[in-house]
Design a protein around this motif. Structure first.
Motif, PDB file in Angstrom:
ATOM      1  N   ASN A 181       3.535 -20.653  96.740  1.00 17.77           N
ATOM      2  CA  ASN A 181       3.491 -20.828  98.191  1.00 17.77           C
ATOM      3  C   ASN A 181       2.918 -22.182  98.582  1.00 17.77           C
ATOM      4  O   ASN A 181       3.308 -22.761  99.596  1.00 17.77           O
ATOM      5  CB  ASN A 181       2.679 -19.704  98.833  1.00 17.77           C
ATOM      6  CG  ASN A 181       3.445 -18.401  98.907  1.00 17.77           C
ATOM      7  OD1 ASN A 181       4.649 -18.385  99.139  1.00 17.77           O
ATOM      8  ND2 ASN A 181       2.752 -17.289  98.693  1.00 17.77           N
ATOM      9  N   LEU A 207       5.628 -24.639  99.034  1.00 21.11           N
ATOM     10  CA  LEU A 207       6.345 -24.523 100.302  1.00 21.11           C
ATOM     11  C   LEU A 207       5.582 -25.232 101.409  1.00 21.11           C
ATOM     12  O   LEU A 207       6.165 -25.945 102.239  1.00 21.11           O
ATOM     13  CB  LEU A 207       6.533 -23.043 100.674  1.00 21.11           C
ATOM     14  CG  LEU A 207       7.111 -22.096  99.618  1.00 21.11           C
ATOM     15  CD1 LEU A 207       7.341 -20.712 100.228  1.00 21.11           C
ATOM     16  CD2 LEU A 207       8.395 -22.638  99.029  1.00 21.11           C
ATOM     17  N   HIS A 224      13.052 -22.346  96.984  1.00 14.85           N
ATOM     18  CA  HIS A 224      12.155 -22.302  98.137  1.00 14.85           C
ATOM     19  C   HIS A 224      12.682 -21.362  99.215  1.00 14.85           C
ATOM     20  O   HIS A 224      11.917 -20.619  99.837  1.00 14.85           O
ATOM     21  CB  HIS A 224      11.971 -23.711  98.701  1.00 14.85           C
ATOM     22  CG  HIS A 224      10.941 -24.519  97.970  1.00 14.85           C
ATOM     23  ND1 HIS A 224      10.097 -25.406  98.597  1.00 14.85           N
ATOM     24  CD2 HIS A 224      10.607 -24.559  96.647  1.00 14.85           C
ATOM     25  CE1 HIS A 224       9.296 -25.958  97.709  1.00 14.85           C
ATOM     26  NE2 HIS A 224       9.601 -25.472  96.512  1.00 14.85           N
ATOM     27  N   GLU A 255      10.619 -18.132 100.568  1.00 16.76           N
ATOM     28  CA  GLU A 255      10.307 -18.059 102.002  1.00 16.76           C
ATOM     29  C   GLU A 255      10.877 -16.806 102.652  1.00 16.76           C
ATOM     30  O   GLU A 255      10.376 -16.369 103.689  1.00 16.76           O
ATOM     31  CB  GLU A 255      10.840 -19.302 102.717  1.00 16.76           C
ATOM     32  CG  GLU A 255      10.024 -20.551 102.447  1.00 16.76           C
ATOM     33  CD  GLU A 255      10.597 -21.792 103.104  1.00 16.76           C
ATOM     34  OE1 GLU A 255       9.822 -22.702 103.396  1.00 16.76           O
ATOM     35  OE2 GLU A 255      11.828 -21.853 103.314  1.00 16.76           O
TER      36      GLU A 255
END
Length: 335
Positions: free
Chosen positions: A42, A45, A309, A313
């Motif tokens: 994370n 991201l 990604h 997400e």
């Protein structure tokens, strides 16, 4: 010439591009790794969106962990040699065909693991161990509440806590993820979209509360987390919303409880070395024995980091998303 994932400006997953880069040369205390696979986290991201505080000394590029083969060592490195198959934790640069890692943050791949599985371990193992073992002191017979059970950290935390003899209550956002939490060793799992995790936690502990909480949600859960803490309990916050929040000191004092908030990436090198040493000593043997497994949801080629990604997400994953490079091949266990 090796390639690596780079982006020119923050933005959506489409900004990520695979480009040629100079071959990195290890410093005195570093090793160079020919990367076979790299974990996606994370933090990657957030960095891609321009929302993560990158340490000033971090190598360029995304990626906090990898698995591969050492191809060069710095002049002061004595514990590793070219040809060693390892996994590693670092502050950046893992989305690449070659990467540098501090020698003190390198670990031997547990026997029987593939490179993909090994790449999914360093960040979650170091995060869980440093927070639940080193800070919260979770021990056999105690109870821990793990939020985000479907993520890489949550899925690892459940297994590690169960492996040391602790009881685990987990929260997740779908029936599939709560079912996975039970399969991984949780004694109970709460779908927070449908049920009150405070009531469920207190019910499962006969009203006492838990000894530790691993939280990835942050500010929105602070008040309810305190309600879940038992006497001398410890709340560890490792991510989520960091906006202003009111802290009920009375609730904290009445429980003799404590709160910690940590980020792994920005820790000093000596702290990371101590964490990696602890994981090597106390956690990797559990992985080698089969008590803990690397939970990998999906594997993408390095060039498709943007798709990786997008998937992470989406919130649909259970466990880790991993990138594989052209160097990926089955791991050969050490003799």
């Amino acid at each position: 010439m090796p390639s690596a994932i780079r982006f020119d400006h923050p933005g959506p997953p489409g900004v990520l591009r695979l480009v040629p880069v100079e071959r990195p040369e290890p410093g005195p205390d570093e090793v160079r790794i020919e990367v076979a696979a790299a974990g996606v986290n994370n933090a990657d991201l957030l960095e891609r969106r321009g929302q993560y505080p990158v340490p000033p000394d971090a190598p360029p590029g995304l990626g906090l962990e990898c698995a591969g083969t050492i191809t060069a060592v710095g002049r002061d490195v004595t514990d590793w040699r070219p040809g060693d198959q390892v996994c590693a934790l670092f502050a950046g640069g893992g989305y690449a065909e070659e990467a540098l890692a501090p020698a003190a943050q390198v670990m031997t791949i547990p026997a029987g693991l593939s490179m993909v599985e090994a790449a999914a371990l360093p960040e979650v193992a170091c995060t869980v161990y440093s927070n639940l073992a080193m800070i919260a002191g979770l021990a056999e017979g105690q109870t821990v509440l793990v939020h985000g059970a479907g993520g890489g950290i949550g899925s690892f935390a459940i297994q590690w806590a169960a492996a040391i003899g602790a009881r685990v209550i987990a929260t997740a956002g779908s029936p599939a993820k709560t079912a996975a939490a039970i399969e991984l060793g949780a004694m109970g799992a709460v779908n927070y979209r449908e049920d009150d995790f405070v009531a469920a936690t207190l019910g499962a502990t006969d009203g006492r509360g838990v000894d530790a909480i691993l939280d990835v949600v942050g500010a929105p859960y602070l008040r309810r987390n305190l309600e879940c803490l038992g006497p001398d309990g410890h709340l560890v916050i490792i991510g989520g919303s960091v906006g202003p929040v009111t802290l009920d000191l009375g609730a904290l004092l009445s429980r003799r409880a404590s709160i910690s908030a940590t980020l792994l990436r920005a820790r000093p090198a000596r702290q990371k070395a101590a964490i990696v040493a602890g994981v090597t000593r106390d956690v990797l043997p559990l992985v080698a024995a089969g008590a803990i497994r690397a939970v990998v949801d999906t594997v993408f080629p390095l060039a498709e980091a943007g798709r990786a990604h997008e998937l992470l997400e989406s919130g649909r994953t259970i466990g880790k998303v991993v990138l594989r490079t052209r160097h990926h091949q089955p791991c050969v266990p050490s003799p």
